[in-house]
Design an enzyme around this catalytic site. Structure first.
Site, PDB file in Angstrom:
ATOM      1  N   HIS A  56      25.839 -80.224 101.754  1.00 33.88           N
ATOM      2  CA  HIS A  56      26.068 -80.786 103.092  1.00 33.88           C
ATOM      3  C   HIS A  56      27.487 -80.496 103.530  1.00 33.88           C
ATOM      4  O   HIS A  56      28.313 -79.996 102.752  1.00 33.88           O
ATOM      5  CB  HIS A  56      25.746 -82.281 103.144  1.00 33.88           C
ATOM      6  CG  HIS A  56      26.649 -83.166 102.336  1.00 33.88           C
ATOM      7  ND1 HIS A  56      26.697 -83.133 100.957  1.00 33.88           N
ATOM      8  CD2 HIS A  56      27.549 -84.130 102.705  1.00 33.88           C
ATOM      9  CE1 HIS A  56      27.557 -84.031 100.515  1.00 33.88           C
ATOM     10  NE2 HIS A  56      28.100 -84.642 101.562  1.00 33.88           N
ATOM     11  N   HIS A  58      30.240 -82.249 104.554  1.00 42.74           N
ATOM     12  CA  HIS A  58      31.450 -83.062 104.417  1.00 42.74           C
ATOM     13  C   HIS A  58      32.547 -82.306 103.661  1.00 42.74           C
ATOM     14  O   HIS A  58      32.273 -81.571 102.709  1.00 42.74           O
ATOM     15  CB  HIS A  58      31.135 -84.385 103.734  1.00 42.74           C
ATOM     16  CG  HIS A  58      30.421 -85.348 104.637  1.00 42.74           C
ATOM     17  ND1 HIS A  58      29.750 -86.460 104.173  1.00 42.74           N
ATOM     18  CD2 HIS A  58      30.268 -85.361 105.991  1.00 42.74           C
ATOM     19  CE1 HIS A  58      29.221 -87.122 105.201  1.00 42.74           C
ATOM     20  NE2 HIS A  58      29.523 -86.466 106.311  1.00 42.74           N
ATOM     21  N   ASP A  60      34.758 -82.906 101.466  1.00 43.15           N
ATOM     22  CA  ASP A  60      34.939 -83.001 100.017  1.00 43.15           C
ATOM     23  C   ASP A  60      33.847 -82.264  99.249  1.00 43.15           C
ATOM     24  O   ASP A  60      33.828 -82.295  98.015  1.00 43.15           O
ATOM     25  CB  ASP A  60      35.026 -84.466  99.566  1.00 43.15           C
ATOM     26  CG  ASP A  60      33.784 -85.266  99.909  1.00 43.15           C
ATOM     27  OD1 ASP A  60      33.223 -85.059 100.998  1.00 43.15           O
ATOM     28  OD2 ASP A  60      33.376 -86.114  99.082  1.00 43.15           O
ATOM     29  N   HIS A  61      32.967 -81.568  99.964  1.00 39.56           N
ATOM     30  CA  HIS A  61      31.944 -80.744  99.324  1.00 39.56           C
ATOM     31  C   HIS A  61      32.043 -79.274  99.728  1.00 39.56           C
ATOM     32  O   HIS A  61      31.338 -78.438  99.161  1.00 39.56           O
ATOM     33  CB  HIS A  61      30.551 -81.286  99.645  1.00 39.56           C
ATOM     34  CG  HIS A  61      30.283 -82.618  99.028  1.00 39.56           C
ATOM     35  ND1 HIS A  61      29.547 -82.786  97.882  1.00 39.56           N
ATOM     36  CD2 HIS A  61      30.697 -83.873  99.385  1.00 39.56           C
ATOM     37  CE1 HIS A  61      29.503 -84.073  97.562  1.00 39.56           C
ATOM     38  NE2 HIS A  61      30.192 -84.751  98.463  1.00 39.56           N
ATOM     39  N   HIS A 114      22.499 -89.293 104.810  1.00 34.76           N
ATOM     40  CA  HIS A 114      23.954 -89.228 104.657  1.00 34.76           C
ATOM     41  C   HIS A 114      24.511 -88.260 105.693  1.00 34.76           C
ATOM     42  O   HIS A 114      25.466 -88.564 106.405  1.00 34.76           O
ATOM     43  CB  HIS A 114      24.287 -88.784 103.235  1.00 34.76           C
ATOM     44  CG  HIS A 114      25.747 -88.732 102.933  1.00 34.76           C
ATOM     45  ND1 HIS A 114      26.541 -89.861 102.880  1.00 34.76           N
ATOM     46  CD2 HIS A 114      26.570 -87.681 102.675  1.00 34.76           C
ATOM     47  CE1 HIS A 114      27.790 -89.505 102.596  1.00 34.76           C
ATOM     48  NE2 HIS A 114      27.829 -88.192 102.476  1.00 34.76           N
ATOM     49  N   ASP A 133      25.293 -86.394  97.688  1.00 36.64           N
ATOM     50  CA  ASP A 133      25.447 -87.755  98.202  1.00 36.64           C
ATOM     51  C   ASP A 133      24.143 -88.342  98.737  1.00 36.64           C
ATOM     52  O   ASP A 133      24.140 -89.373  99.409  1.00 36.64           O
ATOM     53  CB  ASP A 133      26.517 -87.771  99.302  1.00 36.64           C
ATOM     54  CG  ASP A 133      27.894 -87.419  98.777  1.00 36.64           C
ATOM     55  OD1 ASP A 133      28.032 -87.186  97.554  1.00 36.64           O
ATOM     56  OD2 ASP A 133      28.834 -87.355  99.577  1.00 36.64           O
ATOM     57  N   HIS A 171      29.429 -88.257  93.252  1.00 36.57           N
ATOM     58  CA  HIS A 171      30.590 -89.132  93.065  1.00 36.57           C
ATOM     59  C   HIS A 171      30.373 -90.119  91.930  1.00 36.57           C
ATOM     60  O   HIS A 171      29.236 -90.458  91.597  1.00 36.57           O
ATOM     61  CB  HIS A 171      30.864 -89.931  94.351  1.00 36.57           C
ATOM     62  CG  HIS A 171      31.278 -89.108  95.514  1.00 36.57           C
ATOM     63  ND1 HIS A 171      32.597 -88.810  95.791  1.00 36.57           N
ATOM     64  CD2 HIS A 171      30.547 -88.503  96.484  1.00 36.57           C
ATOM     65  CE1 HIS A 171      32.657 -88.066  96.886  1.00 36.57           C
ATOM     66  NE2 HIS A 171      31.421 -87.864  97.326  1.00 36.57           N
TER      67      HIS A 171
END
Length: 255
Positions: A56, A58, A60-61, A114, A133, A171
């Site tokens: 996805h 975001h 942090d990915h 998400h 996530d 996470h």
């Protein structure tokens, strides 16, 4: 044919994963949270990065995609539904597609909620499920973009995989997820066992993943939104499971 999964920490609380197909020698990263962490893991293993599988959009990915692609020339596979949000994708996939890493096949499943285009990767033969996530140990990701109905349907589909599936999430949130789960389902023996295990693992400085999908089915309240016990907790006896799922998600948001 076999797949080796290397697990390592990234950023503040992300997990990084390298997946190595032993037959071909190809190595993929599941998401791209942090360049240094991924390169260190590659160096430690002596592997060369050939592929990146994105779940996805975001930051942090995906943050490390440009640097990793420039250095290794890796093929980047990612969600078709989020192609406009992720730079550097070479192959677009969605639920129902299959992508290969050498001789390892990953089936792609949609897991909206998400983010709307969130996907997960399932190695059916090796029984590895990479959920980022969409599904955590004892929890799910915060519902930033989706709505409860489709998110519940996506989670319910993941629940259909075999109990001995190993789940690798995005996470290290298990300890906080356990506290919330116990607050709404205190008499669940499977949850009590998992919470005690998590406390011991974290006290020893160990990660709580991968985790058994079968154990999570019995302990994770988000996978049990169709259980009357949880419906009663929220005063929703007889309600549709997606309503119960929404109540659980709201409860976690406010916990």
């Amino acid at each position: 044919m076999s797949l080796i999964v290397d697990v390592f920490p990234a950023r503040s609380d992300n997990f990084g994963y390298l997946v190595h197909d032993t037959a071909s020698g190809r190595t993929g990263a599941i998401d791209a949270p942090e360049t240094a962490a991924i390169k260190n893991a590659l160096l430690h293993r002596g592997w060369n990065l050939t592929d990146i599988f994105i779940t996805h959009h975001h930051i942090d990915h995906v943050e490390a995609i440009p640097e990793l692609k420039a250095e290794f020339g890796a093929r980047v596979v990612g969600p078709r539904g989020e192609a406009d949000k992720i730079a550097g994708l070479d192959v677009l996939v969605a639920g129902g597609d299959t992508v290969t890493l050498g001789e390892t096949a990953f089936d792609v499943y949609d897991a909206p909620g998400h983010t709307l285009g969130h996907i997960v990767f399932h190695d059916r033969v090796g029984k590895h499920l990479f959920t980022a996530d969409a599904l955590f140990s004892l929890g799910v990701g915060r519902m930033f973009e989706g709505t409860p109905g489709p998110m519940w349907e996506g989670v319910k589909a993941l629940r259909e995989f075999p109990d001995d599936t190993l789940v690798y999430c995005g996470h290290e949130y298990t300890a906080s997820n356990a506290k919330f789960a116990l607050s709404i389902d205190p008499d669940n023996a499977a949850l009590q066992r998992r919470a005690a295990e998590v406390t011991a693992l974290r006290a020893a400085g160990k990660a709580t993943i991968p985790f058994s999908l079968g154990e999570d089915k019995a302990a994770n309240p988000f996978l049990r939104a169709d259980d009357p016990v949880l419906a009663r907790h929220f005063g929703l006896e007889g309600a549709d499971p997606d309503e119960v799922f929404a109540a659980i998600r709201k409860g976690k948001d406010n916990f």
